[in-house]
Design a protein around this motif. Sequence first.
Motif, PDB file in Angstrom:
ATOM      1  N   UNK A   5      -2.057 -22.903 -46.061  1.00  0.00           N
ATOM      2  CA  UNK A   5      -2.757 -21.896 -45.278  1.00  0.00           C
ATOM      3  C   UNK A   5      -1.931 -20.621 -45.269  1.00  0.00           C
ATOM      4  N   UNK A   6      -2.545 -19.532 -45.677  1.00  0.00           N
ATOM      5  CA  UNK A   6      -1.828 -18.255 -45.701  1.00  0.00           C
ATOM      6  C   UNK A   6      -1.986 -17.581 -44.346  1.00  0.00           C
ATOM      7  N   UNK A   7      -1.527 -18.256 -43.333  1.00  0.00           N
ATOM      8  CA  UNK A   7      -1.583 -17.761 -41.965  1.00  0.00           C
ATOM      9  C   UNK A   7      -0.231 -18.030 -41.333  1.00  0.00           C
ATOM     10  N   UNK A   8      -0.116 -17.656 -40.085  1.00  0.00           N
ATOM     11  CA  UNK A   8       1.142 -17.885 -39.390  1.00  0.00           C
ATOM     12  C   UNK A   8       1.462 -19.369 -39.246  1.00  0.00           C
ATOM     13  N   UNK A   9       0.438 -20.242 -39.482  1.00  0.00           N
ATOM     14  CA  UNK A   9       0.672 -21.678 -39.348  1.00  0.00           C
ATOM     15  C   UNK A   9       1.413 -22.264 -40.539  1.00  0.00           C
ATOM     16  N   UNK A  10       1.583 -21.493 -41.622  1.00  0.00           N
ATOM     17  CA  UNK A  10       2.346 -21.978 -42.771  1.00  0.00           C
ATOM     18  C   UNK A  10       3.780 -22.222 -42.341  1.00  0.00           C
ATOM     19  N   UNK A  11       4.283 -23.420 -42.622  1.00  0.00           N
ATOM     20  CA  UNK A  11       5.638 -23.761 -42.217  1.00  0.00           C
ATOM     21  C   UNK A  11       6.555 -23.769 -43.419  1.00  0.00           C
ATOM     22  N   UNK A  12       7.823 -23.557 -43.179  1.00  0.00           N
ATOM     23  CA  UNK A  12       8.801 -23.528 -44.254  1.00  0.00           C
ATOM     24  C   UNK A  12       8.833 -24.859 -44.991  1.00  0.00           C
ATOM     25  N   UNK A  15       5.655 -25.249 -47.216  1.00  0.00           N
ATOM     26  CA  UNK A  15       5.676 -24.336 -48.356  1.00  0.00           C
ATOM     27  C   UNK A  15       6.682 -24.802 -49.399  1.00  0.00           C
ATOM     28  N   UNK A  16       7.877 -25.169 -48.966  1.00  0.00           N
ATOM     29  CA  UNK A  16       8.888 -25.634 -49.912  1.00  0.00           C
ATOM     30  C   UNK A  16       8.470 -26.937 -50.581  1.00  0.00           C
ATOM     31  N   UNK A  17       7.841 -27.814 -49.833  1.00  0.00           N
ATOM     32  CA  UNK A  17       7.374 -29.073 -50.418  1.00  0.00           C
ATOM     33  C   UNK A  17       6.315 -28.816 -51.484  1.00  0.00           C
ATOM     34  N   UNK A  18       5.421 -27.874 -51.220  1.00  0.00           N
ATOM     35  CA  UNK A  18       4.386 -27.539 -52.202  1.00  0.00           C
ATOM     36  C   UNK A  18       4.992 -26.912 -53.451  1.00  0.00           C
ATOM     37  N   UNK A  19       5.940 -25.999 -53.255  1.00  0.00           N
ATOM     38  CA  UNK A  19       6.612 -25.389 -54.402  1.00  0.00           C
ATOM     39  C   UNK A  19       7.324 -26.448 -55.245  1.00  0.00           C
ATOM     40  N   UNK A 118      14.377 -18.750 -47.334  1.00  0.00           N
ATOM     41  CA  UNK A 118      13.498 -19.379 -46.348  1.00  0.00           C
ATOM     42  C   UNK A 118      14.284 -19.796 -45.109  1.00  0.00           C
ATOM     43  N   UNK A 119      15.486 -20.316 -45.299  1.00  0.00           N
ATOM     44  CA  UNK A 119      16.308 -20.710 -44.156  1.00  0.00           C
ATOM     45  C   UNK A 119      16.685 -19.506 -43.299  1.00  0.00           C
ATOM     46  N   UNK A 120      16.832 -18.366 -43.950  1.00  0.00           N
ATOM     47  CA  UNK A 120      17.269 -17.167 -43.240  1.00  0.00           C
ATOM     48  C   UNK A 120      16.128 -16.414 -42.577  1.00  0.00           C
ATOM     49  N   UNK A 121      14.977 -16.314 -43.263  1.00  0.00           N
ATOM     50  CA  UNK A 121      13.927 -15.473 -42.703  1.00  0.00           C
ATOM     51  C   UNK A 121      12.545 -16.088 -42.711  1.00  0.00           C
ATOM     52  N   UNK A 124       7.094 -16.019 -43.541  1.00  0.00           N
ATOM     53  CA  UNK A 124       6.091 -15.054 -43.119  1.00  0.00           C
ATOM     54  C   UNK A 124       4.746 -15.732 -42.947  1.00  0.00           C
ATOM     55  N   UNK A 125       3.686 -15.084 -43.405  1.00  0.00           N
ATOM     56  CA  UNK A 125       2.367 -15.713 -43.313  1.00  0.00           C
ATOM     57  C   UNK A 125       2.083 -16.628 -44.501  1.00  0.00           C
ATOM     58  N   UNK A 126       3.031 -16.740 -45.417  1.00  0.00           N
ATOM     59  CA  UNK A 126       2.893 -17.652 -46.542  1.00  0.00           C
ATOM     60  C   UNK A 126       2.178 -17.090 -47.751  1.00  0.00           C
ATOM     61  N   UNK A 127       1.641 -15.864 -47.643  1.00  0.00           N
ATOM     62  CA  UNK A 127       0.809 -15.328 -48.714  1.00  0.00           C
ATOM     63  C   UNK A 127       1.575 -15.166 -50.022  1.00  0.00           C
ATOM     64  N   UNK A 128       2.746 -14.557 -49.969  1.00  0.00           N
ATOM     65  CA  UNK A 128       3.500 -14.317 -51.199  1.00  0.00           C
ATOM     66  C   UNK A 128       3.968 -15.637 -51.812  1.00  0.00           C
ATOM     67  N   UNK A 129       4.234 -16.616 -50.985  1.00  0.00           N
ATOM     68  CA  UNK A 129       4.626 -17.936 -51.500  1.00  0.00           C
ATOM     69  C   UNK A 129       3.441 -18.608 -52.201  1.00  0.00           C
ATOM     70  N   UNK A 130       2.270 -18.472 -51.624  1.00  0.00           N
ATOM     71  CA  UNK A 130       1.072 -19.041 -52.262  1.00  0.00           C
ATOM     72  C   UNK A 130       0.789 -18.350 -53.588  1.00  0.00           C
ATOM     73  N   UNK A 131       1.013 -17.040 -53.642  1.00  0.00           N
ATOM     74  CA  UNK A 131       0.814 -16.308 -54.889  1.00  0.00           C
ATOM     75  C   UNK A 131       1.746 -16.823 -55.982  1.00  0.00           C
ATOM     76  N   UNK A 132       3.009 -17.030 -55.631  1.00  0.00           N
ATOM     77  CA  UNK A 132       3.983 -17.514 -56.607  1.00  0.00           C
ATOM     78  C   UNK A 132       3.642 -18.936 -57.048  1.00  0.00           C
ATOM     79  N   UNK A 133       3.210 -19.764 -56.118  1.00  0.00           N
ATOM     80  CA  UNK A 133       2.836 -21.132 -56.446  1.00  0.00           C
ATOM     81  C   UNK A 133       1.658 -21.150 -57.417  1.00  0.00           C
TER      82      UNK A 133
END
Length: 373
Positions: A5-12, A15-19, A118-121, A124-133
Motif C-alpha cells: 500500500x502506497x500510503x502511510x500504512x506501509x511499514x519498513x 517493504x523490505x520483505x517485498x523488496x 530505512x532504519x534511519x528515516x 515515507x508513504x512507500x511510493x518510491x519503494x513501490x516504484x523501484x520494486x
Amino acid sequence: MPDAQTTASATASTVLADLDAVRARTLDLVSHLSTEDLERQIDPILSPLVWDLGHIAAYEDLWLVHRHGGLPLRREDLAALYDAFETPRAVRGELELLDRAQAEAELVAVRERVREVVARRGVGDGTVFEMVLRHELQHTETMLQAMRHADLLPPTLPGPPQLGEGSFISVPAGEHLLGARAEGFAYDNERPAHRVEVPAFRIATRPVTNASWLTFTEGGGYERREWWSDEGWAWKQDDDSTCHPAIRDGHPDAPVCHVSWFEADAFARAHGARLPTEAEWERAATWHQQTVGASAGNVWEWTSTTFSGYPGFVAHPYREYSEVFFDRGYRVLRGGSWATHPRVATTTFRNWDLPQRRQIFAGVRLAHDEEAH
C-alpha cells in the motif's frame, strides 16, 4: 505476494520483505544461466542480461539511497553506464559492464545501503519503494524476453495456459472512467483518470490461438497484400517476415505470442475485425469477469491506440519514463503476459512498443463495431 500500500500504512518491514522477495525471484530466474550467456548480448534490441542486473542496482541506489535517503551515490561512475538513455540497447554489448560477480555484489551492496536508509528515516508513504520494486519486476520480464529469444528460459518456468478458442460478447455503449484512480500506486501515463464515451462494441472473450494463426498463415496471410497496411507491408517486405517460430512450436490452443502490431492488424483485417482501442479493452476488462479480465495476463494484447498522454498528463517522477515516448509511433499494449508479475499487470497499466517489434510476449484479441453485426 501481497500488493504494498502506497500510503502511510506501509511499514519498513513489509517493504523490505517485498523488496527481498522480488530480488530472490530475479536471481532465481538467471541462476541456471552460464556466465557466458549472462554476459553476452543476445540481440541488438535486447540488453545483455548482466546489464539489467547492474541497471537494477544503479536504479535502486539512485532512488532509494540517493533521492529518498539523501546520501551520495554509491558509485557515480555507474550512473551513466546504467542510464537507459545514455546507453541505448544497441551499444550495451560493447561497453565495459560489471561482470556477473561484480553485478551481483553491487546488488547486495546497494540493498545494504537501502536497509540503512530505512532504519534511519523509514519508507515515507512507500511510493518510491513501490516504484523501484515494480521497476525490477518489469526488467525481469525484459530479461525473460532475451532468454526466450536465445532459447534459454528457466526450465521450470510455466508458459501461457492452453485456453482454446473463445467467442464474442457485446459491450454496450457507455461512459468509462479510463485510467488509474488517485489512490494507490500507478505510473504517470495511467493518470489522470478521465471519463470517456465508449460506443457499443464486440470483443473476443479470449486471445487468438496458435491454431488460428497457423490457419491465417497457411491461407496466405503473409502474401495477401489487401490485408496489410502500407507500413505493415513495407515492414514485412523489408524483413522478409513470416510466422514466428514460437507459433509453429507452441500448443495449438495456447494464445499466439511474439506477433508484431503490424501482424496483429493484418490478422484482424483478414477476419473482418480490428484491434480494440485501449478504452474498449479497459472497459471490457472491468465490465464482466468472463470477458477480457478472465483471460488477460496470458499475453500482452495490442490495441489500436497510439501511446500518448492522457488529458492533463503530468510527468512524474521523471519525464523519461513515459513522456519521451509519446506520439512517436508506439502502440499501447494491455493486460500483461505469462511472464509479467501480477503486481505489475493491473487493468490500468499501459505497456507500449514499436509496431514492428515482436520480441515481447504479445498476442491479439479481436474486436468489432457493434453495428457491424
